[in-house]
Design an enzyme around this catalytic site. Structure first.
Site, PDB file in Angstrom:
ATOM      1  N   LYS A  38     -39.422   1.726 -38.881  1.00 55.57           N
ATOM      2  CA  LYS A  38     -39.731   0.443 -38.243  1.00 55.57           C
ATOM      3  C   LYS A  38     -38.991   0.258 -36.927  1.00 55.57           C
ATOM      4  O   LYS A  38     -39.508  -0.379 -36.017  1.00 55.57           O
ATOM      5  CB  LYS A  38     -39.431  -0.726 -39.192  1.00 55.57           C
ATOM      6  CG  LYS A  38     -40.433  -0.803 -40.341  1.00 55.57           C
ATOM      7  CD  LYS A  38     -40.436  -2.140 -41.035  1.00 55.57           C
ATOM      8  CE  LYS A  38     -41.576  -2.174 -42.051  1.00 55.57           C
ATOM      9  NZ  LYS A  38     -41.690  -3.433 -42.758  1.00 55.57           N
ATOM     10  N   LYS A  87     -49.525   5.241 -44.786  1.00 58.38           N
ATOM     11  CA  LYS A  87     -49.634   4.074 -45.650  1.00 58.38           C
ATOM     12  C   LYS A  87     -50.408   2.954 -44.949  1.00 58.38           C
ATOM     13  O   LYS A  87     -50.190   2.689 -43.774  1.00 58.38           O
ATOM     14  CB  LYS A  87     -48.207   3.596 -45.949  1.00 58.38           C
ATOM     15  CG  LYS A  87     -48.071   2.272 -46.657  1.00 58.38           C
ATOM     16  CD  LYS A  87     -46.597   1.902 -46.814  1.00 58.38           C
ATOM     17  CE  LYS A  87     -46.190   0.685 -45.996  1.00 58.38           C
ATOM     18  NZ  LYS A  87     -46.734  -0.581 -46.464  1.00 58.38           N
ATOM     19  N   LYS A 119     -49.212  -3.824 -43.212  1.00 57.16           N
ATOM     20  CA  LYS A 119     -49.452  -5.072 -42.491  1.00 57.16           C
ATOM     21  C   LYS A 119     -49.046  -4.920 -41.044  1.00 57.16           C
ATOM     22  O   LYS A 119     -49.718  -5.417 -40.157  1.00 57.16           O
ATOM     23  CB  LYS A 119     -48.577  -6.192 -43.079  1.00 57.16           C
ATOM     24  CG  LYS A 119     -49.022  -6.702 -44.423  1.00 57.16           C
ATOM     25  CD  LYS A 119     -48.334  -8.061 -44.678  1.00 57.16           C
ATOM     26  CE  LYS A 119     -48.163  -8.312 -46.150  1.00 57.16           C
ATOM     27  NZ  LYS A 119     -46.812  -7.956 -46.613  1.00 57.16           N
TER      28      LYS A 119
HETATM   29  P1  ATP Z   1     -44.939  -4.395 -43.510  1.00 59.77           P
HETATM   30  O1  ATP Z   1     -45.740  -3.359 -42.754  1.00 59.77           O
HETATM   31  O2  ATP Z   1     -44.717  -5.684 -42.748  1.00 59.77           O
HETATM   32  O3  ATP Z   1     -43.698  -3.845 -44.146  1.00 59.77           O
HETATM   33  P2  ATP Z   1     -46.379  -4.027 -45.951  1.00 59.77           P
HETATM   34  O4  ATP Z   1     -47.819  -3.775 -45.791  1.00 59.77           O
HETATM   35  O5  ATP Z   1     -45.490  -2.859 -46.207  1.00 59.77           O
HETATM   36  O6  ATP Z   1     -45.902  -4.860 -44.696  1.00 59.77           O
HETATM   37  P3  ATP Z   1     -44.761  -5.609 -47.724  1.00 59.77           P
HETATM   38  O7  ATP Z   1     -44.814  -7.095 -47.816  1.00 59.77           O
HETATM   39  O8  ATP Z   1     -43.625  -4.980 -47.005  1.00 59.77           O
HETATM   40  O9  ATP Z   1     -46.160  -5.121 -47.071  1.00 59.77           O
HETATM   41  O10 ATP Z   1     -44.851  -4.984 -49.175  1.00 59.77           O
HETATM   42  C1  ATP Z   1     -45.244  -5.744 -50.322  1.00 59.77           C
HETATM   43  C2  ATP Z   1     -45.482  -4.803 -51.469  1.00 59.77           C
HETATM   44  O11 ATP Z   1     -46.666  -4.032 -51.260  1.00 59.77           O
HETATM   45  C3  ATP Z   1     -44.366  -3.781 -51.675  1.00 59.77           C
HETATM   46  O12 ATP Z   1     -44.144  -3.633 -53.059  1.00 59.77           O
HETATM   47  C4  ATP Z   1     -44.917  -2.503 -51.107  1.00 59.77           C
HETATM   48  O13 ATP Z   1     -44.353  -1.350 -51.689  1.00 59.77           O
HETATM   49  C5  ATP Z   1     -46.386  -2.652 -51.473  1.00 59.77           C
HETATM   50  N1  ATP Z   1     -47.233  -1.872 -50.559  1.00 59.77           N
HETATM   51  C6  ATP Z   1     -47.298  -2.025 -49.224  1.00 59.77           C
HETATM   52  N2  ATP Z   1     -48.187  -1.175 -48.690  1.00 59.77           N
HETATM   53  C7  ATP Z   1     -48.701  -0.463 -49.731  1.00 59.77           C
HETATM   54  C8  ATP Z   1     -49.681   0.576 -49.818  1.00 59.77           C
HETATM   55  N3  ATP Z   1     -50.284   1.025 -48.741  1.00 59.77           N
HETATM   56  N4  ATP Z   1     -49.966   1.089 -51.042  1.00 59.77           N
HETATM   57  C9  ATP Z   1     -49.343   0.617 -52.151  1.00 59.77           C
HETATM   58  N5  ATP Z   1     -48.418  -0.360 -52.128  1.00 59.77           N
HETATM   59  C10 ATP Z   1     -48.095  -0.903 -50.929  1.00 59.77           C
HETATM   60 MG    MG Z   2     -43.387  -3.087 -46.129  1.00 56.13          MG
END
Ligand code: ATP
Ligand code: MG
Length: 332
Positions: free
Chosen positions: A112, A195, A198
């Site tokens: 990040k 992955k 968001k």
């Molecule tokens: P950011 O990019 O802002 O970190 P994010 O998409 O990773 O956002 P988070 O709010 O950080 O979302 O994660 C929330 C939950 O979703 C966590 O348990 C994370 O492991 C899970 N998660 C995030 N992306 C994935 C994915 N692509 N596949 C499975 N689980 C996911």
């Molecule tokens: Mg995350």
């Protein structure tokens, strides 16, 4: 009963399919058999650039999506992290038990911070995993449902719990990650080895829970697939098709082998169309319930106030113990 805790960031206008399959759907399932605590982690969200009004809106949208996806306010404690002051208080104590080198090994920080250059990343982003440890340990959680990307942070949490217990006496439950195979890393539709995220996926690579059917269908149909025409799971040679197979399997409850057999001789088009419909059918009722919940902000805030009160009671109990163990004077 054993306790479960997990958190999700209000860093976007919607959760995405990875959040849903890897995390939120497990939250819903684990209401059965666990004393469940789920939080919208707004303190984590301010570790990166953000706008205050946007954060406020996104925190409500996040909470609404959790209820809409099936969290029952009677059974689960759903709350906003910043409503419970103990998170930041315990984080400080744990920061003082964390080595610089140990924190510096966290790959999520490296990923990040690389985007803007490590030196302009906030110290908050660096200490993010320690705040996450505080979130979990405050509630004495046994299980933490997360995606595979959080595995390293969970290991740090376990290390910190053990270190604290060893140094100051048994205080924390040592938690275990709950990572479900097949959905632990849903990938970006345009970049099927990365992955779905968001903060780093492009709009075309991400399927948002609150998105309309039209764009959802279009994105699935335009998902990067691989050369060849057979619908087969093969991580090395067909990451795009494999990701779509995992999605279809998880959403339909059909084993991947059965899906592979179904599409023999049919090509990618029919397969993608079926995946698109399944995504639309899953997301639509959740989007509609979310919209309804957001239409009554007073009621949503009331539900979060109930969650905050229940969370605070547990957090305060742990924190009182911690304050005593680490040698602080009784609070006057
Ligand atoms: P950011 O990019 O802002 O970190 P994010 O998409 O990773 O956002 P988070 O709010 O950080 O979302 O994660 C929330 C939950 O979703 C966590 O348990 C994370 O492991 C899970 N998660 C995030 N992306 C994935 C994915 N692509 N596949 C499975 N689980 C996911
Ligand atoms: Mg995350």
């Amino acid at each position: 009963s054993p306790r479960v805790l997990s958190g999700i960031q209000p860093t976007a206008d919607s959760f995405h399919l990875g959040n849903y399959l890897g995390a939120v759907r497990q939250y819903v399932a684990m209401q059965e058999g666990y004393d469940a605590f789920y939080c919208v982690v707004d303190l984590h969200a301010i570790t990166v650039d953000y706008r205050p009004e946007e954060l406020r809106r996104r925190s409500r949208v996040a909470a609404a999506q959790l209820f809409a996806a099936g969290l029952d306010p009677e059974r689960s404690t759903v709350f906003v992290q910043s409503h419970v002051r103990e998170h930041t208080e315990l984080a400080w104590v744990l920061i003082c038990l964390t080595g610089m080198g140990e924190a510096g090994r966290m790959t999520q920080f490296k990923d990040k911070s690389a985007k803007h250059g490590e030196s302009s990343a906030s110290v908050g982003l660096f200490t993010y995993p320690v705040l996450q440890a505080a979130d979990i340990l405050l509630y004495q959680a046994n299980k933490v449902p997360v995606g595979a990307d959080q595995k390293q942070h969970l290991e740090l949490t376990r290390d910190l719990a053990q270190r604290f217990n060893h140094r100051f006496g048994e205080t924390f439950t040592v938690p275990e990650p709950h990572i479900v195979k097949g959905v632990e890393k849903i990938t970006d539709l345009q970049e099927p080895t990365a992955k779905m995220s968001k903060s780093s996926s492009s709009p075309a690579g991400i399927l948002d829970l609150l998105e309309q059917p039209g764009p959802l269908r279009k994105k699935v149909m335009r998902a990067v697939t691989d050369t060849g025409s057979e619908v087969l799971a093969d991580d090395d040679n067909k990451p795009g098709i494999t990701n779509l197979l995992r999605i279809q399997s998880a959403l339909s409850g059909t084993p991947i082998g059965e899906l592979e057999a179904r599409y023999v001789g049919q090509g990618y088009g029919t397969f993608k169309k079926d995946v698109a419909e399944l995504v639309v059918d899953t997301f639509t009722p959740i989007r509609e319930r979310t919209e309804k919940l957001l239409a009554d902000e007073t009621e949503l805030d009331r539900m979060l106030a109930v969650g905050a009160a229940r969370a605070r009671a547990v957090a305060a109990e742990t924190m009182a113990k911690v304050r005593d163990r680490v040698g602080f004077l009784p609070t006057p």
